[in-house]
Design an enzyme around this catalytic site. Structure first.
Site, PDB file in Angstrom:
ATOM      1  N   ASN A  56      94.828  37.935  32.097  1.00  0.00           N
ATOM      2  CA  ASN A  56      94.413  39.221  32.658  1.00  0.00           C
ATOM      3  C   ASN A  56      93.431  38.903  33.785  1.00  0.00           C
ATOM      4  OD1 ASN A  56      93.444  41.758  33.211  1.00  0.00           O
ATOM      5  ND2 ASN A  56      92.836  42.224  31.105  1.00  0.00           N
ATOM      6  N   ARG A 110      98.979  40.718  32.529  1.00  0.00           N
ATOM      7  CA  ARG A 110      98.714  42.148  32.585  1.00  0.00           C
ATOM      8  C   ARG A 110      98.706  42.560  34.057  1.00  0.00           C
ATOM      9  NH1 ARG A 110      93.163  45.466  31.777  1.00  0.00           N
ATOM     10  NH2 ARG A 110      94.133  47.499  31.923  1.00  0.00           N
ATOM     11  N   HIS A 167      96.376  52.347  30.460  1.00  0.00           N
ATOM     12  CA  HIS A 167      96.179  51.969  29.041  1.00  0.00           C
ATOM     13  C   HIS A 167      97.502  51.965  28.277  1.00  0.00           C
ATOM     14  CE1 HIS A 167      91.781  53.658  29.104  1.00  0.00           C
ATOM     15  NE2 HIS A 167      91.759  52.353  29.305  1.00  0.00           N
ATOM     16  N   LEU A 190      89.526  55.599  23.311  1.00  0.00           N
ATOM     17  CA  LEU A 190      88.177  55.890  23.794  1.00  0.00           C
ATOM     18  C   LEU A 190      87.364  54.604  23.892  1.00  0.00           C
ATOM     19  CD1 LEU A 190      87.443  59.018  21.526  1.00  0.00           C
ATOM     20  CD2 LEU A 190      88.441  58.982  23.819  1.00  0.00           C
ATOM     21  N   GLY A 207      86.773  53.114  29.447  1.00  0.00           N
ATOM     22  CA  GLY A 207      87.740  54.046  30.013  1.00  0.00           C
ATOM     23  C   GLY A 207      88.366  54.808  28.856  1.00  0.00           C
ATOM     24  N   ARG A 257      82.910  57.386  34.555  1.00  0.00           N
ATOM     25  CA  ARG A 257      83.858  58.101  35.435  1.00  0.00           C
ATOM     26  C   ARG A 257      83.875  59.596  35.140  1.00  0.00           C
ATOM     27  NH1 ARG A 257      88.920  54.267  34.122  1.00  0.00           N
ATOM     28  NH2 ARG A 257      87.534  52.546  33.554  1.00  0.00           N
ATOM     29  N   ARG A 312      76.503  53.788  21.778  1.00  0.00           N
ATOM     30  CA  ARG A 312      75.486  53.473  20.755  1.00  0.00           C
ATOM     31  C   ARG A 312      74.098  53.887  21.232  1.00  0.00           C
ATOM     32  NH1 ARG A 312      78.397  47.751  20.338  1.00  0.00           N
ATOM     33  NH2 ARG A 312      78.456  48.281  22.534  1.00  0.00           N
ATOM     34  N   GLU A 356      95.596  44.911  22.908  1.00  0.00           N
ATOM     35  CA  GLU A 356      96.463  44.905  24.088  1.00  0.00           C
ATOM     36  C   GLU A 356      97.086  43.528  24.321  1.00  0.00           C
ATOM     37  OE1 GLU A 356      93.115  47.174  25.835  1.00  0.00           O
ATOM     38  OE2 GLU A 356      94.625  47.944  27.209  1.00  0.00           O
TER      39      GLU A 356
HETATM   40  P1  ADP Z   1      86.705  48.651  27.237  1.00  0.00           P
HETATM   41  O1  ADP Z   1      87.317  49.948  27.703  1.00  0.00           O
HETATM   42  O2  ADP Z   1      85.811  48.045  28.267  1.00  0.00           O
HETATM   43  O3  ADP Z   1      87.675  47.689  26.599  1.00  0.00           O
HETATM   44  P2  ADP Z   1      85.711  49.070  24.530  1.00  0.00           P
HETATM   45  O4  ADP Z   1      87.026  49.483  23.974  1.00  0.00           O
HETATM   46  O5  ADP Z   1      85.123  47.810  24.070  1.00  0.00           O
HETATM   47  O6  ADP Z   1      85.690  49.123  26.105  1.00  0.00           O
HETATM   48  O7  ADP Z   1      84.669  50.254  24.213  1.00  0.00           O
HETATM   49  C1  ADP Z   1      83.378  50.283  24.712  1.00  0.00           C
HETATM   50  C2  ADP Z   1      82.678  51.523  24.203  1.00  0.00           C
HETATM   51  O8  ADP Z   1      82.699  51.495  22.774  1.00  0.00           O
HETATM   52  C3  ADP Z   1      81.214  51.634  24.612  1.00  0.00           C
HETATM   53  O9  ADP Z   1      80.914  52.952  25.014  1.00  0.00           O
HETATM   54  C4  ADP Z   1      80.479  51.311  23.333  1.00  0.00           C
HETATM   55  O10 ADP Z   1      79.273  51.984  23.271  1.00  0.00           O
HETATM   56  C5  ADP Z   1      81.433  51.896  22.306  1.00  0.00           C
HETATM   57  N1  ADP Z   1      81.146  51.364  20.959  1.00  0.00           N
HETATM   58  C6  ADP Z   1      81.281  50.112  20.499  1.00  0.00           C
HETATM   59  N2  ADP Z   1      80.847  50.029  19.217  1.00  0.00           N
HETATM   60  C7  ADP Z   1      80.419  51.258  18.870  1.00  0.00           C
HETATM   61  C8  ADP Z   1      79.844  51.847  17.699  1.00  0.00           C
HETATM   62  N3  ADP Z   1      79.623  51.112  16.589  1.00  0.00           N
HETATM   63  N4  ADP Z   1      79.529  53.139  17.722  1.00  0.00           N
HETATM   64  C9  ADP Z   1      79.750  53.892  18.815  1.00  0.00           C
HETATM   65  N5  ADP Z   1      80.283  53.432  19.950  1.00  0.00           N
HETATM   66  C10 ADP Z   1      80.614  52.139  19.992  1.00  0.00           C
END
Ligand code: ADP
Length: 418
Positions: A7, A106, A195, A224, A227, A256, A299, A401
């Site tokens: 990627n 990717r 996605h 979620l 992105g 965004r 978080r 993914e």
């Molecule tokens: P990406 O789209 O970059 O792959 P991720 O799927 O890793 O991102 O998601 C990142 C998001 O997930 C961030 O907003 C992070 O705060 C949230 N996140 C990760 N762990 C937790 C948790 N335990 N509680 C709430 N949100 C979380």
């Protein structure tokens, strides 16, 4: 079959090596596989004076981390370093590069040309290049990754897996924007969606977990992460998705905007002194959760809500409200929904956000079980979180993914060998 997943970003290169143990897997029929990740890593700050490679050698539940810091001039050097780690005495997991059967790449934007993954040849590269205007930040480095792999390992087949391909089944009434029709014909302005590998992975997994065939299920998949995107999937085929021509559209995200009134852009250009590029940067990097409360990590937002931060509370309320609206809209699109699937960082981990999104939806037959919703906290496993009386199943399914890309690669290699 051993598959290397690449990627490539503008200044980074992520990789993962997978041993697709059950290589006779049939992705169409959702066979459950026992694939395993052998190693993964990321090369960062390519082209900057101080680059960094972080490599993980994985064996079972254990993993050992190796870090290298040095100048990494370009993607070619980055790929060299990654392969050197994969074959290294201490950090490595294979003896030689010849053990790799195929490389999966990717690629973010496949435009309308690709509705499935494909073995890369000259015409595929040309099409990826033709889509540069639609994904100027992603397709150029994606193609660089492909070209570097081709030149370093000429005997290994390369397969492109597109973020957009899963959405190519969306009907025209749903992918068109109400702009002059020639904008679509001449400039290819339409909804593409992103996605795709994640939505495909979790919807395939959902069919297995819900003990059904995917062509019998209507699902709403809710990805979620930083992105965010939501998909309406009718009998295994994506029929609508929240992201648009670009990944800026849909629900608000970490930084965004998501959907906003298009006239806001001209208004802000006229009255703020921002030029179009600066505004685009604001919409992409300084809006969403961050724009409202200054934080984009969910978080941090929960921690701030707990200390009475009103803007953090507002950001969380806006976020969950917008997702709820999409679920309602896709319920209407599908007519009947069998399952709602939450995935990615927030979808997998955030019990409060899931609770807020699913609240007051009993009229649609959607009922979260608050105990089950909280039970799996911190566990990266698929689990059902609906109440017994819910007519719609609600699942948390961790996305993967890379595994989905590796499955596509395996499928294509098998097909070409027949
Ligand atoms: P990406 O789209 O970059 O792959 P991720 O799927 O890793 O991102 O998601 C990142 C998001 O997930 C961030 O907003 C992070 O705060 C949230 N996140 C990760 N762990 C937790 C948790 N335990 N509680 C709430 N949100 C979380």
């Amino acid at each position: 079959m051993i598959v290397l997943i690449i990627n490539a970003g503008s200044s980074s290169l992520k990789y993962q090596l997978l041993n697709m143990v059950n290589s006779s897997v049939d992705i169409v029929n959702n066979a459950v596989e026992t694939d395993s990740v052998m190693a993964s890593g990321i090369v960062e700050r390519i082209g900057e004076p101080q680059g960094k490679l972080t490599h993980k050698k994985i064996s079972g539940k254990d993993n050992t981390k190796f870090v290298k810091e040095q100048e990494i001039k370009d993607h070619g050097i980055a790929m060299h370093l990654a392969v050197a780690m994969l074959t290294d005495k201490a950090a490595g997991v294979i003896n030689s590069i010849n053990e790799i059967d195929a490389i999966g790449h990717r690629v973010v934007q496949g435009g309308e040309k690709f509705n499935s993954s494909i073995l890369i040849d000259h015409s595929v590269k040309k099409a990826i290049r033709a889509n540069y205007p639609l994904a100027p930040l992603h397709n150029p480095p994606n193609l660089t990754g492909i070209e570097v792999a081709e030149s370093l390992f000429p005997s290994i087949p390369n397969i492109a897996v597109f973020d957009t391909e899963f959405h190519q089944t969306i009907p025209q009434k749903a992918f068109m924007y109400a702009l002059p029709y020639e904008f679509y014909e001449q400039f290819r302005v339409r909804r593409y969606g992103f996605h795709g590998t994640s939505h495909k992975f979790v919807s395939n997994s959902a069919a297995v977990l819900m003990k059904s065939k995917k062509d019998k299920l209507n699902l709403i998949t809710v990805h979620l992460g930083n992105g965010c995107s939501i998909c309406a999937i009718e009998k295994g085929r994506c029929v609508d998705t929240s992201m648009g021509m670009t990944p800026l559209a849909g629900v608000m995200m970490g930084t965004r905007t998501g959907d906003i009134d298009p006239a806001i852009q001209k208004y802000l250009l006229d009255y703020t002194g921002f030029n179009a590029e600066e505004l685009d940067n604001v919409f992409n990097k300084k809006s969403g959760l961050k724009g409202i409360c200054g934080m984009n990590d969910m978080r941090d937002i929960h921690a701030a809500v707990n200390t009475g931060n009103e803007l953090a509370k507002l950001a969380l309320e806006m976020f969950t409200y917008q997702i709820k609206k999409y679920i309602g809209a896709y319920f209407a699109v599908l007519g009947h929904v069998d399952g709602i699937i939450f995935t990615a960082g927030i979808g997998e981990n955030d019990t409060i956000a899931r609770e807020m999104i699913c609240s007051n939806l009993t009229g649609l037959g959607i009922e979260l079980d608050p105990v089950k919703n909280r039970e799996g906290e911190g566990i990266s496993e698929s689990r059902a979180i609906h109440s017994e009386s819910s007519s719609v199943e609600i699942w948390v399914i961790p996305t993967n993914e890379e595994l989905q890309i590796a499955r596509e690669v395996t499928h294509i290699i098998k097909k070409t060998q027949k």
